[in-house]
Design a protein around this motif. Sequence first.
Motif, short mmCIF file in Angstrom:
data_model
loop_
_atom_site.label_atom_id
_atom_site.label_comp_id
_atom_site.label_asym_id
_atom_site.label_seq_id
_atom_site.Cartn_x
_atom_site.Cartn_y
_atom_site.Cartn_z
N PHE A 227 58.80 70.85 2.45
CA PHE A 227 59.88 70.91 1.46
C PHE A 227 59.29 71.17 0.08
O PHE A 227 59.76 72.03 -0.67
CB PHE A 227 60.66 69.60 1.37
N ILE A 231 60.00 74.38 -2.38
CA ILE A 231 60.64 74.26 -3.69
C ILE A 231 59.70 74.69 -4.81
O ILE A 231 60.09 75.39 -5.73
CB ILE A 231 61.13 72.82 -3.91
N PHE A 235 62.69 78.59 -3.66
CA PHE A 235 63.36 78.34 -2.40
C PHE A 235 63.68 79.62 -1.64
O PHE A 235 63.94 79.59 -0.46
CB PHE A 235 64.66 77.58 -2.71
N ALA A 266 51.27 60.65 -3.74
CA ALA A 266 51.99 60.67 -5.01
C ALA A 266 51.73 61.95 -5.80
O ALA A 266 52.58 62.39 -6.56
CB ALA A 266 51.60 59.45 -5.84
N LEU A 269 53.95 64.81 -4.80
CA LEU A 269 55.30 64.42 -5.19
C LEU A 269 55.50 64.61 -6.68
O LEU A 269 56.55 65.09 -7.13
CB LEU A 269 55.56 62.95 -4.82
N LEU A 272 56.09 68.15 -7.37
CA LEU A 272 57.48 68.52 -7.05
C LEU A 272 58.42 68.17 -8.20
O LEU A 272 59.21 69.01 -8.66
CB LEU A 272 57.93 67.78 -5.79
N VAL A 273 58.30 66.94 -8.70
CA VAL A 273 59.20 66.50 -9.76
C VAL A 273 58.99 67.35 -11.01
O VAL A 273 59.95 67.77 -11.67
CB VAL A 273 59.00 65.00 -10.05
N ILE A 276 60.60 70.74 -10.51
CA ILE A 276 62.07 70.67 -10.55
C ILE A 276 62.55 70.47 -11.98
O ILE A 276 63.56 71.03 -12.40
CB ILE A 276 62.57 69.56 -9.61
N LEU A 277 61.80 69.70 -12.76
CA LEU A 277 62.22 69.48 -14.14
C LEU A 277 61.95 70.69 -15.02
O LEU A 277 62.76 71.03 -15.87
CB LEU A 277 61.48 68.26 -14.71
N LEU A 278 60.82 71.35 -14.82
CA LEU A 278 60.44 72.41 -15.75
C LEU A 278 60.87 73.80 -15.30
O LEU A 278 61.21 74.65 -16.11
CB LEU A 278 58.91 72.40 -15.96
N PRO A 280 63.10 74.86 -12.19
CA PRO A 280 63.79 74.53 -10.94
C PRO A 280 63.90 75.69 -9.96
O PRO A 280 64.09 75.46 -8.77
CB PRO A 280 65.17 74.08 -11.40
N GLU A 281 63.79 76.92 -10.41
CA GLU A 281 63.89 78.03 -9.46
C GLU A 281 62.56 78.28 -8.76
O GLU A 281 62.44 79.19 -7.94
CB GLU A 281 64.42 79.29 -10.14
N GLU A 288 69.38 81.31 -8.43
CA GLU A 288 70.54 81.58 -7.57
C GLU A 288 71.81 81.56 -8.40
O GLU A 288 71.93 80.84 -9.38
CB GLU A 288 70.60 80.52 -6.47
#
Lengths: 292, 336
Positions: A227, A231, A235, A266, A269, A272-273, A276-278, A280-281, A288
Amino acid sequence: MSEFLAYLIVGIATGSIYALAAIGFTLVWQTSQTINFAQGEFVMLPAILVLLAVKLLGVPIPVAVLIGAAAFVLIFGVGFKRAIVDPMLPHGVLPLAIATMSLAIIMKEGAKDGFSAEAQSFPSPFAADTVSILGTAVSVQFIMIIVVAFASIAALQWFVTRTRTGRQMQAAAQNPNVARILGIPVERMVMLTFIINAALAALASFLISPIYLAKFSNGETIGLFAFIAAIVGGFNQVRGALLGGILVGIFDSLAAAYVSTSYRLAVPLALLVLIILLKPEGLIGRKEERHV
Amino acid sequence: MTAETDTAPAALAVRRPGGRIDAALVTILAGALILWFAPVGMGRYGTYVLTLWLVMAIAVMGLNLTLGVAGLKSLAQAAFMGIGAYATGLLTAKMGLSWYPAFAISAVATFAVGLVVGFPALRVKAHYLAFVTLAFTSLVWLFLRNEQWLTGGTFGLPNIPRPTLLGTRLDDALSFHRFVVVVTAALTLMIWWLMRSPWGRAFLALRENPVRAASLGVDVRAYTLLAFAIGSAYGGMAGALYAPLVEFIDPSPFAISASFFLLLMVVAGGSGYLFGPFIGALLGVVLPEWLRFTGGLYLIIFAAIVLLLLIVCPKGVLGLAEQALGAVVRRFRRTS
């Protein structure tokens, strides 16, 4: 420095396996909006099936690998699409996502109860030798994993972009309605992505199980990393999933070596965070669009 | 892709404000009364299972608000339960605080953490929230397992005291059960009230079509965050009851798989229905007791039931009941 290089190669090797899982995940997402939460279990199970075939049928390993892969692609490629995705897709993305969670539990508990709760060794197809690269001893196994994974991804990329069927598949993913008007058998193309997904998962399973052993609970970490890889890379891109997978593999390997083994999970992870914050695409993903 | 295509019926929104007596309210009070007396003669273990059912129902209720009402897929409910359980456990067992302030602190803390974790949900598309919360759950679990000096690590946190009421400790199973019944009824009433309020309607608008809700003047950011934070606080409060119920906690019930399990309970009961969580938790907590003879297979059976339910009726048990009821009512109207 030589130590760093060794960890880097291990990271790229495991990362290219995560990439295989992440590519299947994105393909299935693109063509049918299926978020497959059982992707980790998809990578866990084929190796178990092979060991089961050896145990029950007494066949040699190469035959068992063929049987396991074929059974897996049939059940979790074709069967998964027919029995779970087809009836649920009209109800929207959410029930389907939750159905894959149920499937994950069934696969995991099934492997535990039907095969073994203990980690089982899985034979490696590659020699156990080491070679010297820039003065660092590197296991041949890791080099071969990188070679096999990259060759498979290159072949897939060639298929998707250079062959007629592959381009039809892309068209079906990008705009099913227009593809249908152009006479592309969209349903068959969607089915094809599920078959490719299952095949990639089986390949990932056979590559990773010699390293991590075959165990029912392996899917949790592998799925999470797949995942994250999907991401982080974006995606909706095969190249993105490849980049994401390798980044996650390297981060994981270096974190285990230089941060702490108890918190190694960690670090990916946090990656990932951060993404997603900076962004997201994803690193090389497209944004999208939204419909109202 | 449309933002949310799943549309469970808006059964949570009470259709007639004022006027007739509300059926949901009657059900809550009657249910509380029945559960108050239910465990008589059930023995210590039977009572424990019943109490556990209610505690899980509270956690599922919170998730039902985030998922079934606001349409946010969260995989963090087990983590919030863990935070609530460990906060209460540490405050009461190690620091000697009374249960009541510990419960309040757990609720406020999980509400606040919910705000912080829910913030990414505002930035990215809804299905990314599942992965952010997945990451969060893993991190919380890692923390609970690794920080042994605080949480006891895998050895767990023992000797969590039961709450005290009017000077007596609720040590026996029945009196603690009744305590939990009262708390559960109060928390259910809060959700019932919330869903009748303008906030509840805004949550529903958010689930049905976030973009349209925004164009109608609903502050999507604020309400998304609020729904997530309230749902998380319910997880925390469930944890605060779970810790004194089992009296010993370790990190394993708060791992990722528990979050999946809680989500399945929401869907099994019927996501978006006020009483769905009770049905879902019944299937998830009490059903395993009936399936004890199957040994370790109960998880497979439960997951298979949910999978079948999703294929046959994606609206869960209560959706199925509503359909059946609708069919009966139509037939009745036709014949009369």
